[in-house]
Design an enzyme around this catalytic site. Structure first.
Site, short mmCIF file in Angstrom:
data_model
loop_
_atom_site.label_atom_id
_atom_site.label_comp_id
_atom_site.label_asym_id
_atom_site.label_seq_id
_atom_site.Cartn_x
_atom_site.Cartn_y
_atom_site.Cartn_z
CE1 TYR A 40 -3.77 0.56 4.05
CE2 TYR A 40 -5.20 -1.29 4.52
CZ TYR A 40 -4.53 -0.51 3.62
OH TYR A 40 -4.58 -0.80 2.27
CB SER B 285 -0.87 0.00 1.26
OG SER B 285 -1.39 1.30 1.55
#
Ligand code: NAP
Ligand code: GCO
Length: 266
Positions: free
Chosen positions: A160, A147
């Site tokens: 996250y 990501s």
């Protein structure tokens, strides 16, 4: 030489986790387009049945499995079942993931642990389950879906970002430990992609205007658009194929240029 043969996945078995929809579905579609046999999993029977129909509409005879990637016994059983159904797994894409957008000082430890469990620990569990078969065949491809948050932080995504940062380093460590078995482990770092996971960030405002975060991402992206799941297909086929046999421990960012760009002057 027919260079395109290096990108062929004919005869390969690919497992894409969490590929009922979104990025995983597109990656599975791309791998199938290159010739791979497709297995995918998710937790929801409803999602699985819908996905099977969507794959069929695209001419893909995917095999779907109900499996929570955080449950080691379920994962071992699924890998064994795929081996019987489709043959040993040649390509693993650790795609399944969740996000919880909560200010860190308001986030419960339980919520933090759940995100890390799915977005990081599950990749360890899944990779540990498929590596023995890859070692036996002295070949394998593991692709971890990282990501922007493997490199950057932002408000409300502490769990996250911690998980995706860890996933980047797990990718490099698997590459380091298993490269001698001709197993390559790389990552794909998608930018901001239009999927159910980011739908809340793109919701139209009451007056019909763009969500402020939507406008922010457009201004931060040289391509001046959100990515689509289909934008990731090429990177996945490359990292799953012979064409990337000497690429190992690399995170390939498919982000429209966000990481390279300071952002458009307001
Ligand atoms: P999504 O639309 O929310 O889809 C997530 C998928 O994962 C669903 O199929 C879900 O199905 C499955 N899943 C979730 N938890 C699971 C578990 N414990 N076991 C098995 N399956 C599970 O997400 P997405 O946007 O496609 O993102 C896919 C991956 O890309 C994630 O790792 C995400 O962090 C990453 N990513 C997304 C973006 C983006 O902008 N969208 C950007 C960079 C990276 P069930 O709920 O039925 O299990
Ligand atoms: C967020 C988004 C991002 C994307 C992706 C960007 O809330 O910032 O969900 O985290 O999902 O990871 O690469």
């Amino acid at each position: 030489m027919d260079i395109m043969k290096k990108f062929s996945l004919e005869g390969k078995t690919a497992l894409v986790t969490g590929a009922a929809y979104g990025i995983g579905f597109a990656i599975a579609e791309g791998l199938a387009g290159a010739g791979a046999k497709i297995a995918f999993n998710c937790r929801s029977r409803e999602h699985l049945e819908t996905a099977l129909e969507e794959y069929r509409k695209k001419g893909i005879e995917a095999r779907g499995y109900i499996c929570d990637v955080t449950d080691e016994e379920q994962v071992k059983a699924m890998v064994s079942e795929i081996g019987a159904d489709l043959g040993s797994i040649d390509i693993l894409v650790n795609n399944a993931g969740i996000i919880k957008r909560i200010p860190m000082d308001e986030m419960s430890t339980e919520d933090f642990r759940q995100v890390v469990d799915i977005d990081l620990t599950a990749a360890f569990i899944m990779s540990k389950a498929v590596i023995p078969g890859m070692k036996e065949h002295r070949a394998g491809k593991i692709i971890n879906i990282c990501s922007m948050m493997s490199e950057l932080g932002r408000e409300t995504v502490s769990a996250y970002a911690a998980a995706k940062g860890g996933l980047k380093m797990l990718t490099k460590n698997i590459a380091s430990e298993y490269g001698c078995w001709n197993i390559q482990c790389n990552g794909i770092g998608p930018g901001y992609i239009a999927t159910p996971q980011t739908a809340p960030l793109r919701e139209k405002q009451a007056d019909g205007s763009r969500h402020p975060f939507d406008s922010f991402i457009i201004a931060k992206t040289p391509a001046e658009r959100w990515g689509t799941p289909e934008d990731l297909m090429g990177a996945a086929v490359f990292l799953a194929s012979e064409a990337s046999d000497f690429v190992n421990g690399h995170i390939l960012y498919v982000d429209g240029g966000i990481l390279a760009y300071i952002g458009k002057q307001p």
